[in-house]
Each structure stands twice: as structure tokens, then as C-alpha cells.
Design a protein around this motif. Structure first.
Motif, PDB file in Angstrom:
ATOM      1  N   HIS A   1       7.852 -12.841   7.874  1.00 35.06           N
ATOM      2  CA  HIS A   1       6.418 -12.507   8.455  1.00 35.06           C
ATOM      3  C   HIS A   1       5.424 -12.233   7.555  1.00 35.06           C
ATOM      4  CE1 HIS A   1       7.239 -13.264  12.242  1.00 35.06           C
ATOM      5  NE2 HIS A   1       8.043 -12.570  12.377  1.00 35.06           N
ATOM      6  N   PHE A   2       5.735 -11.578   6.495  1.00 36.04           N
ATOM      7  CA  PHE A   2       5.068 -10.289   5.233  1.00 36.04           C
ATOM      8  C   PHE A   2       5.102 -11.083   3.950  1.00 36.04           C
ATOM      9  CE2 PHE A   2       5.068  -7.968   9.404  1.00 36.04           C
ATOM     10  CZ  PHE A   2       3.630  -8.303  10.305  1.00 36.04           C
ATOM     11  N   GLY A   3       6.630 -11.706   3.635  1.00 33.74           N
ATOM     12  CA  GLY A   3       6.560 -12.260   2.461  1.00 33.74           C
ATOM     13  C   GLY A   3       7.279 -11.280   1.472  1.00 33.74           C
ATOM     14  N   SER A   4       6.227  -9.690   1.556  1.00 38.56           N
ATOM     15  CA  SER A   4       6.869  -8.888   1.074  1.00 38.56           C
ATOM     16  C   SER A   4       6.431  -7.490   1.128  1.00 38.56           C
ATOM     17  CB  SER A   4       6.057  -8.544  -0.441  1.00 38.56           C
ATOM     18  OG  SER A   4       4.545  -8.509  -0.883  1.00 38.56           O
ATOM     19  N   LYS A   5       6.068  -6.597   0.414  1.00 38.11           N
ATOM     20  CA  LYS A   5       5.956  -5.382   0.948  1.00 38.11           C
ATOM     21  C   LYS A   5       4.321  -4.937   1.123  1.00 38.11           C
ATOM     22  CE  LYS A   5       6.701  -0.263  -0.349  1.00 38.11           C
ATOM     23  NZ  LYS A   5       7.089   0.619  -0.716  1.00 38.11           N
ATOM     24  N   GLU A   6       3.858  -6.046  -0.503  1.00 36.64           N
ATOM     25  CA  GLU A   6       2.222  -4.948  -0.494  1.00 36.64           C
ATOM     26  C   GLU A   6       1.502  -6.808   0.667  1.00 36.64           C
ATOM     27  OE1 GLU A   6       3.077  -6.471  -4.880  1.00 36.64           O
ATOM     28  OE2 GLU A   6       1.761  -5.520  -5.396  1.00 36.64           O
ATOM     29  N   GLY A   7       2.206  -7.917   0.722  1.00 35.67           N
ATOM     30  CA  GLY A   7       2.149  -8.752   1.775  1.00 35.67           C
ATOM     31  C   GLY A   7       1.552  -7.760   3.365  1.00 35.67           C
ATOM     32  N   LEU A   8       2.624  -6.733   3.362  1.00 32.39           N
ATOM     33  CA  LEU A   8       2.465  -5.790   4.637  1.00 32.39           C
ATOM     34  C   LEU A   8       1.362  -5.001   4.732  1.00 32.39           C
ATOM     35  CD1 LEU A   8       3.447  -5.229   7.079  1.00 32.39           C
ATOM     36  CD2 LEU A   8       5.409  -3.751   6.214  1.00 32.39           C
ATOM     37  N   VAL A   9       1.387  -4.857   3.561  1.00 37.28           N
ATOM     38  CA  VAL A   9       0.281  -3.432   3.448  1.00 37.28           C
ATOM     39  C   VAL A   9      -1.523  -4.412   3.576  1.00 37.28           C
ATOM     40  CG1 VAL A   9      -0.934  -2.129   1.183  1.00 37.28           C
ATOM     41  CG2 VAL A   9       1.372  -2.018   1.726  1.00 37.28           C
ATOM     42  N   ALA A  10      -1.014  -5.390   2.863  1.00 37.21           N
ATOM     43  CA  ALA A  10      -2.432  -5.852   2.920  1.00 37.21           C
ATOM     44  C   ALA A  10      -2.357  -6.554   4.446  1.00 37.21           C
ATOM     45  CB  ALA A  10      -2.444  -7.326   1.836  1.00 37.21           C
ATOM     46  N   ALA A  11      -1.759  -6.435   4.818  1.00 39.13           N
ATOM     47  CA  ALA A  11      -1.602  -7.303   6.662  1.00 39.13           C
ATOM     48  C   ALA A  11      -2.908  -5.748   6.800  1.00 39.13           C
ATOM     49  CB  ALA A  11      -0.595  -7.407   7.176  1.00 39.13           C
ATOM     50  N   LEU A  12      -2.030  -5.297   6.740  1.00 40.76           N
ATOM     51  CA  LEU A  12      -2.171  -3.779   7.814  1.00 40.76           C
ATOM     52  C   LEU A  12      -3.961  -3.562   7.447  1.00 40.76           C
ATOM     53  CD1 LEU A  12      -0.792  -2.852  10.038  1.00 40.76           C
ATOM     54  CD2 LEU A  12       0.588  -1.388   8.181  1.00 40.76           C
ATOM     55  N   LEU A  13      -4.649  -3.470   5.944  1.00 38.97           N
ATOM     56  CA  LEU A  13      -5.485  -2.944   5.759  1.00 38.97           C
ATOM     57  C   LEU A  13      -6.796  -4.267   6.308  1.00 38.97           C
ATOM     58  CD1 LEU A  13      -7.553  -1.700   3.768  1.00 38.97           C
ATOM     59  CD2 LEU A  13      -7.112  -3.000   1.673  1.00 38.97           C
ATOM     60  N   PHE A  14      -6.538  -5.525   5.721  1.00 38.39           N
ATOM     61  CA  PHE A  14      -6.954  -6.545   6.800  1.00 38.39           C
ATOM     62  C   PHE A  14      -7.615  -5.921   7.386  1.00 38.39           C
ATOM     63  CE2 PHE A  14      -6.613  -8.613   2.062  1.00 38.39           C
ATOM     64  CZ  PHE A  14      -7.099  -8.520   2.051  1.00 38.39           C
ATOM     65  N   CYS A  15      -6.246  -6.549   8.021  1.00 38.25           N
ATOM     66  CA  CYS A  15      -6.743  -5.779   9.750  1.00 38.25           C
ATOM     67  C   CYS A  15      -7.466  -4.931  10.419  1.00 38.25           C
ATOM     68  CB  CYS A  15      -5.051  -5.179  10.664  1.00 38.25           C
ATOM     69  SG  CYS A  15      -4.845  -6.241  12.449  1.00 38.25           S
ATOM     70  N   ALA A  16      -7.479  -3.630   9.352  1.00 35.72           N
ATOM     71  CA  ALA A  16      -8.212  -2.075   9.841  1.00 35.72           C
ATOM     72  C   ALA A  16      -9.531  -2.418   9.427  1.00 35.72           C
ATOM     73  CB  ALA A  16      -7.298  -1.240   8.557  1.00 35.72           C
ATOM     74  N   LEU A  17      -9.990  -3.350   8.097  1.00 27.65           N
ATOM     75  CA  LEU A  17     -11.284  -3.802   7.560  1.00 27.65           C
ATOM     76  C   LEU A  17     -12.114  -4.709   8.368  1.00 27.65           C
ATOM     77  CD1 LEU A  17     -10.428  -4.537   3.579  1.00 27.65           C
ATOM     78  CD2 LEU A  17     -11.322  -2.230   4.822  1.00 27.65           C
ATOM     79  N   GLU A  18     -11.159  -5.783   9.294  1.00 29.30           N
ATOM     80  CA  GLU A  18     -11.863  -6.549  10.456  1.00 29.30           C
ATOM     81  C   GLU A  18     -12.188  -5.713  11.381  1.00 29.30           C
ATOM     82  OE1 GLU A  18     -13.080  -9.861  10.849  1.00 29.30           O
ATOM     83  OE2 GLU A  18     -11.610  -9.712   8.906  1.00 29.30           O
ATOM     84  N   ASP A  19     -11.629  -4.477  11.870  1.00 30.11           N
ATOM     85  CA  ASP A  19     -11.948  -4.024  13.352  1.00 30.11           C
ATOM     86  C   ASP A  19     -12.514  -2.964  12.929  1.00 30.11           C
ATOM     87  OD1 ASP A  19     -10.814  -3.293  15.814  1.00 30.11           O
ATOM     88  OD2 ASP A  19     -10.959  -0.961  15.564  1.00 30.11           O
ATOM     89  N   GLN A  20     -12.875  -2.741  11.560  1.00 33.31           N
ATOM     90  CA  GLN A  20     -14.436  -1.756  11.501  1.00 33.31           C
ATOM     91  C   GLN A  20     -15.573  -2.115  10.580  1.00 33.31           C
ATOM     92  OE1 GLN A  20     -13.975   0.293   7.619  1.00 33.31           O
ATOM     93  NE2 GLN A  20     -14.049   2.387   8.381  1.00 33.31           N
ATOM     94  N   ALA A  21     -15.277  -3.789  11.301  1.00 32.50           N
ATOM     95  CA  ALA A  21     -16.996  -4.526  10.225  1.00 32.50           C
ATOM     96  C   ALA A  21     -17.151  -4.359  11.819  1.00 32.50           C
ATOM     97  CB  ALA A  21     -15.865  -5.688   9.629  1.00 32.50           C
ATOM     98  N   THR A  22     -16.263  -5.443  12.943  1.00 35.29           N
ATOM     99  CA  THR A  22     -16.900  -5.581  14.265  1.00 35.29           C
ATOM    100  C   THR A  22     -17.756  -4.822  14.036  1.00 35.29           C
ATOM    101  OG1 THR A  22     -14.686  -7.032  13.988  1.00 35.29           O
ATOM    102  CG2 THR A  22     -15.784  -6.414  16.104  1.00 35.29           C
ATOM    103  N   LEU A  23     -17.082  -3.718  14.401  1.00 34.63           N
ATOM    104  CA  LEU A  23     -17.613  -2.366  15.064  1.00 34.63           C
ATOM    105  C   LEU A  23     -19.373  -2.057  14.345  1.00 34.63           C
ATOM    106  CD1 LEU A  23     -18.161  -0.183  16.951  1.00 34.63           C
ATOM    107  CD2 LEU A  23     -16.914   1.194  15.618  1.00 34.63           C
ATOM    108  N   LEU A  24     -19.369  -2.075  13.600  1.00 36.32           N
ATOM    109  CA  LEU A  24     -20.462  -1.058  12.404  1.00 36.32           C
ATOM    110  C   LEU A  24     -21.483  -3.083  13.019  1.00 36.32           C
ATOM    111  CD1 LEU A  24     -22.351  -1.034  10.721  1.00 36.32           C
ATOM    112  CD2 LEU A  24     -21.266  -2.121   8.727  1.00 36.32           C
TER     113      LEU A  24
END
Lengths: 217, 217, 217, 217
Positions: free
Chosen positions: C70-93
DNA sequence: AATGAATGAGCCTTCATTCAT
DNA sequence: GATGAATGAAGGCTCATTCAT
């Protein structure tokens, strides 16, 4: 009662003692057994502490990760090997003790099974003498102690049987094990370290007789 | 012939066994003795390999340089301690053997001096069991082997004396030492490891009798 | 203009934040979401680097192969989570900014959406603070940077609108973001680390007022 | 009251920040300082976790043993550096706070000393932001927490002085530190990460004014 | 004789990742 | 899609020993 001498067993996979084959059977455990066999050889050649993980790896063509996958740590490997040896030794004694009836036969069973096992498994025997001390200080000490207690109770049970109890000198009970097994053990150590030439099993009847003379009323 | 029980000896300097005092006498060797005493304690507590130089230093308030000045290396320290112990043990046996005349008295001398020494010097005895194996692999192996040979010849000489030789069973000669000392050694190990409570010297007469019954014609 | 407080959202699947449900919807992505949820928890408990793949696996009942599928690497997992969070934060703003008209309302929108989001998603917020630094050094740095630039331009665009521009002190432009969001961010960090007790959203009006006083002409 | 700008200090030994010179003075600590300096550089270049002991060694021309002789562990090294930085930062604040009398001067002292220190010690500042999180999870967490408590009490004491207390908005006390320092901190982070160009100290008066407007009655 | 800072080879173990099933 | 045994590079750290003072 008859006692057959046990000859050193052949091993199907080169270099891996039969005992390990018995403890971890199957094709899938092949690598696991090869690691154990390699470890046994290294421990006997250099001692447990001086043996490095790398030595074991080199001899078994395994990878670090694999060793740790199977045994968790160097101490785990030593413990696995130790319990393997104790199990095998115990099995033999149980068999012989089951065929013994009189007190003298019991003493013989102890001595015979001891020297026969050492003679048949010199590598494991040599290892046993080192490993017990090492393991009793490590994280598997409790497991070892529990096992020892269990075995002691089992054997002591046989000897405490009222029907046979009268045949022994009225000496302190805690002295008994040393009187029965001390000489055989001492000779076995001497043989394993090369100080004497004849394998212990060759002197089994003398050692059993000597033990019996020591304890018989 | 009489045998006096030897009681655990008092030590003038706190914690340093009398034996070391005897081996390295004088005020100038005080620090040297303190290092040896500290090393002995550490080796028994953790084992020889696991003991680090720093542990020994911490317990003896000495400096690295000092330890290396006196003993050259860790192995040198172990060897010094080992030879010290062997010397002391040998002295006791020689004394007892000098008072023995019959074969039975000789067997008793061996057993008595063994259990008495172990009982009097439990720390050194415990160390002895570890150290022999360790030293036989190190740079002092030759010195140890030579010493062993010398001692063996000396003791064997006593037993081969023609006047007494007829008193023994006509069993293989290489079996004899194990028959005489095996039981005492086994019980001593058991005592040192806490598996039994009574000190070996308490059972000296029984152990001597058992040994004699084992070998007497 | 009205601002509704956002309360911490309920999650249908135990332990998996709603945000992840939104980002990866559907039954087929269930395991994927469970892995993300587990990773989030582990990262917050131990930090990103100290968290091992195995920890994440243990908590999510997934297999190694699955995670890498699903995520290719540990870094991919971290990134997926990060972009998820940024997206959510941005939507609210974006939502809040769309309702703001005057400059003061814009400042409030920034502060409100920030503290409301942190209060509603403390786990993601805590992770965000770690992850940004970690990802900027890894292979997803470019993607992150590009995203940041895009967002910055968007927000800056709103504030540069000529109609409202005159309401601010004539201070350097690069100082502005810090003046508006600095206090809210600092308090949010303090809350997430337990140094203060009241959730940031509780002080939203004061934080917005303070920010406005700092920048208003 | 006057505030002098602090310029980035020169270092006598190449590459070793003056702060370390102050913390571990003397010729004998030269190597120790070189290790600290090297570690600081590595931690900032790659992050604390990704930095390996070997990287630090290579840059400082020290030996493994030496590093462990002085700092005990990697975590010990990080902690030593962190406490060094905190000490230096605290010293500056104490000095400035001692010269402040009115509440406004106190607020300025906080902001000025903060931005001045970050500007003068960008390396240490950058490290500080990473290290606090890392250390709070390791074995030096307690020492850090205790230190933080002590500092907080000291500073809070100044602001709670009855004579000046009336000058502030009647807002929750736990909000105050964030209102005063939040903007300066945010801008400092932005500068250290390269998102903005002007050093924080250049905007010191604006940042102090903004902070004052936020909290003043 | 004594000191202890400095050395560095080598050890055990971890952990992200691969790949055959 | 899913599994987990196997891999091996690399990391932090220990500890016997040296040597300048």
C-alpha cells in the motif's frame, strides 16, 4: 535386566546431530537445525562467550536476521541448545529407569544412562558442562531452574519408593546423588577433555559397581 | 592418624583471602593483593569473561595502569589467581599425604584434603572450576599443563608405591582418580552452587569411606 | 459572520480518525486505513524515527507485505499521513476564508481555523509538527515544497486583495504570517505537549483579537 | 533602557561555538569541545536520529572510546549540548530582565533576548528545536523537566510582581507566554528554515511592539 | 610505582526491505 | 491481494590495552 550399549548415532544431514533432528523435525526447520549444529560446534571449539554470532553464521550459511528471527538472541540460542540436550538426556534416563526394579538396578540405570549418553553425544555433553553455568546467569535461568526441579522430583521419587528404600546406607539424603553419579561424571569430564582415552561407556559396569558399593547397606 | 578439620580462615585485611596474603606477603604488595581479592570476587559473581577490568578496578580502588603494571593483562590476572589457588590446594594435600601410610589412609588423605580445602576456601574453589577451562585456552595453557603433569606424577607416585599397590581392585588405572575424588568433587560443586546445604567437610568421613569401598579389593 | 466550534469527531471504526476515513473511503480500503491509524498512533507515542515497521504491524494486525503493497516504504507511509493532514487542515481554512470579507475577518479565519483544527485533530496536529521536518529531508520533499508554495500563494492572494490591503501596519510582508499565526501555534504546541490545560479553541477569540491588535493599523 | 544588538560571536578554535568554550573552558577540554561542536553541526545537517556516531567522530577527529568516555552515550551527548544551549539562552534573558522595570520593558526583554539569541546562535537555536523533543523522551527527560520548571518559576516571578501586574489584559494566565513569545518564535523558525530572509533581530522592535499590543490593557 | 585519558577493533543487535509462495 | 521467512547493511556501544605524564 539387560543394557544395550548405545553407539554414536549417524546423522542424515552432514554435521547436524541426530538429537537436533529429533527436536526440530521437518524440512522447513532445516536452516534452524543447521544454525543449532553450527553453534554447537563453535561453542565447543572456542567456548560460549568467545564464540561470535559471525562464527556461527559463517559455519551455517545463514544470515544474521535469520538467526535472530529464530532464536531472538545469542542467549536464546544457547538456551535452545541446552534444553535440547537436557531433553535428550532425560529421555534416555526415563527409559532405563522404567526397566529397573531393584535399588541396585536403579543405581545402574543412572550410571549407565549417564555414561552412555555422554559417549553417544560427546559434543552435546561437552556443551552441557559449559552451558549450564552460562544459562543460570542469563535470562533463561528461571526456565532452567524450573526444569531442574521437575527432573529432580521425578528421579527422587523413584529412589524414595518405600519398597526399595531399605537397601541403602543410612546416610544423609543430599549426599546420595553425588555418591551415585560423581565418579561417572568425573570420568566423563576427563574423557571429554582428553585426559583419559577410553570412552566412559567402556567402563560402565565398573562405574556402576563402584557406585553401588558406595551406597549399598 | 588424625585429621583436624580446617575452619574458614580469618583475613587481616578486610575481604582479602588469607591465601593471597600468603602468596604475596608484605606491606608493599598490599594493593596487588587488593586487586587479586577484588578480581576473585568479581569473577565469582559474574563469571570470568563477563567481568570487566573496570569492575575489578572499582572494587579495589586501583588504577588501570596499576593493574597492568602488576599483572600484564586480564589473562595474567586470572592465571595468577589460579596458580595461587592450585598452590594452596597442593600444599594441603602434600601435608596430608605425608602422614598417610596405608593405601586406605592415602585415599582418605586425598578426599579429606579436597573437601577440607573447598570448605575452607569456597571462593577460591568456585573460581578454580571456572578458571581451569579459561586458562587452558589462553597463553598460560602451557604453564598450567606442565604444572598439572608435575602434580599428577607426584601423587601417582605415592599410589604406585609397590608396598601398597596390592590393596586395590585390578581395574584400569585411568579410572582410579575419578573413583577416588569424583564423589567429593560432585558434592563440592553442589555445595558451591547452593544445591545442598551441609559443607563438604561435614561429610568427609562418609565420602572417604565411599571412595575406599569403590576401589578396595 | 459566525464561527461554529468544531468538536472532536467520532470515528466509526475504532481508533481510526475520521480524517483518514474521508481520505481513503470505502470498505476495500479498510486495512489501509487501519495501517494509517496505527502508524499515526505509533509516531505520536514514540516519534517517527523510533517507530519500527513491526510496531505499526502489531497494532494494525497487518502483514509486512501488505504495508509495503500500500505505501511502498516507511517514508511513503509518513508522507501519506502528512498530506492527509495538510489536506484536511487546508479544507477547513478554505471554508472559513470563503466566509470572511474584511481584513479582520480574514485574520480571524486564519486563527480560528488553525486552533479549531488542532483542537479537533490533536493526534494529527501532533504528528504534523514532527512530520514536516522529517519529510522535508526525504524523497517526498519536493512534493511537500510544491504543495506549500501553492497554499502560500492561495492564502497570500486573499490578503493581498487591494480592497483590504490598507488595513494593516506598513510592516515587512514576511513578518505578517508569524504575527498572525505565531501565538496560536505556540499555544497549540503547549497544549499538545501538556504544558497548558485548556484546548486552543477555548481561547480562539482572544487569540484572534491579539493577532488583530498586532497587525492592525 | 537601551538594548544593544548582539552580533554573531567569533570563535577562537575554528568551528567551535563560543558558547561551548564558555561551558567547558580550559585546554584539557579541547577535545570534548571539538566533539560537541562536531555533533552540533551534524545534528543540524542531518537531524539528531539520522546522525551516526561515526559522522561525529569523522568531523572531530576523535575516537569512539573518547566520545563515550566523555558523554556516556549518544543521548548523553545530545543532552550535554541541549543544556549548554539552554544555559546560554537563560543567561542572556536574566541579564535583560534585570534591566527591565515596567511591564512593557519586561515584555521587550523577553522578545529581544529571544530574537537576539537566535540571531547570534543560529546553530544552537536550530538544534534546540529538535533536541527538546528528543530529550523529553530519553533518559534525561527528568533533568530537562526540572530545569524547565525552575526557569518558568523564575520568569513567572518577575511578571507576577504586584506593582506591575495591573498593566495586562485580564486574560487567562496560561495564555500569556504564547502571546508574548509566539510571534518571535514563529518568525525565528521561519528564518532558521530559510523561509524568510531577514534575521529575527532585525525586526526586534516590531516583534516587541506586536507582543505588547497583544497583552497590554 | 602510579595515574587515567585516549584508542579502536570488534561485538551484538535492529530494522527497512525483498521475494517466493 | 496477501503473507511472513529471509536478508544484510549499518548502528550504538564495550572493553582490553596503551602511553604520556
Amino acid at each position: 535386566m539387560k543394557h544395550k550399549e548405545i553407539s554414536s548415532e549417524q546423522t542424515p544431514s552432514a554435521g547436524v546431530p541426530m538429537v537436533l533432528e529429533r527436536a526440530y523435525p521437518g524440512v522447513r526447520a532445516q536452516l534452524k537445525r543447521r544454525i543449532l549444529g553450527s553453534a554447537l560446534a563453535c561453542f565447543n571449539e572456542h567456548g560460549i562467550e568467545p564464540t561470535t554470532i559471525e562464527m556461527i553464521l559463517a559455519r551455517s550459511d545463514a544470515s544474521v536476521g535469520n538467526l535472530y528471527h529464530h532464536f531472538g538472541s545469542k542467549e536464546g540460542l544457547v538456551a535452545a541448545l541446552l534444553f535440547c540436550a537436557l531433553e535428550d538426556q532425560a529421555t534416555l534416563l526415563d527409559t532405563e529407569l522404567a526397566n529397573a526394579h531393584s535399588m541396585q538396578e536403579g543405581v545402574s540405570a543412572l550410571v549407565y544412562s549417564y555414561v552412555d549418553w555422554v559417549t553417544a553425544q560427546p559434543e552435546l555433553a561437552r556443551f552441557l558442562f559449559q552451558a549450564r553455568a552460562a544459562v543460570s546467569k542469563g535470562p533463561y535461568a528461571a526456565e532452567l531452574q524450573q526444569r531442574n526441579k521437575l527432573r529432580a522430583k521425578l528421579v527422587m521419587g523413584w529412589f524414595a519408593e518405600p519398597a526399595r528404600a531399605g537397601a541403602l546406607k543410612p546416610w544423609p539424603f543430599e549426599l546420595l546423588p553425588s555418591l551415585i553419579i560423581g565418579q561417572a561424571e568425573n570420568y566423563s569430564r576427563a574423557w571429554l577433555s582428553g585426559r583419559v582415552k577410553a570412552p566412559p561407556a567402556q567402563y560402565r559396569s565398573m562405574l556402576a559397581e563402584a557406585a553401588w558399593l558406595s551406597v549399598a547397606l
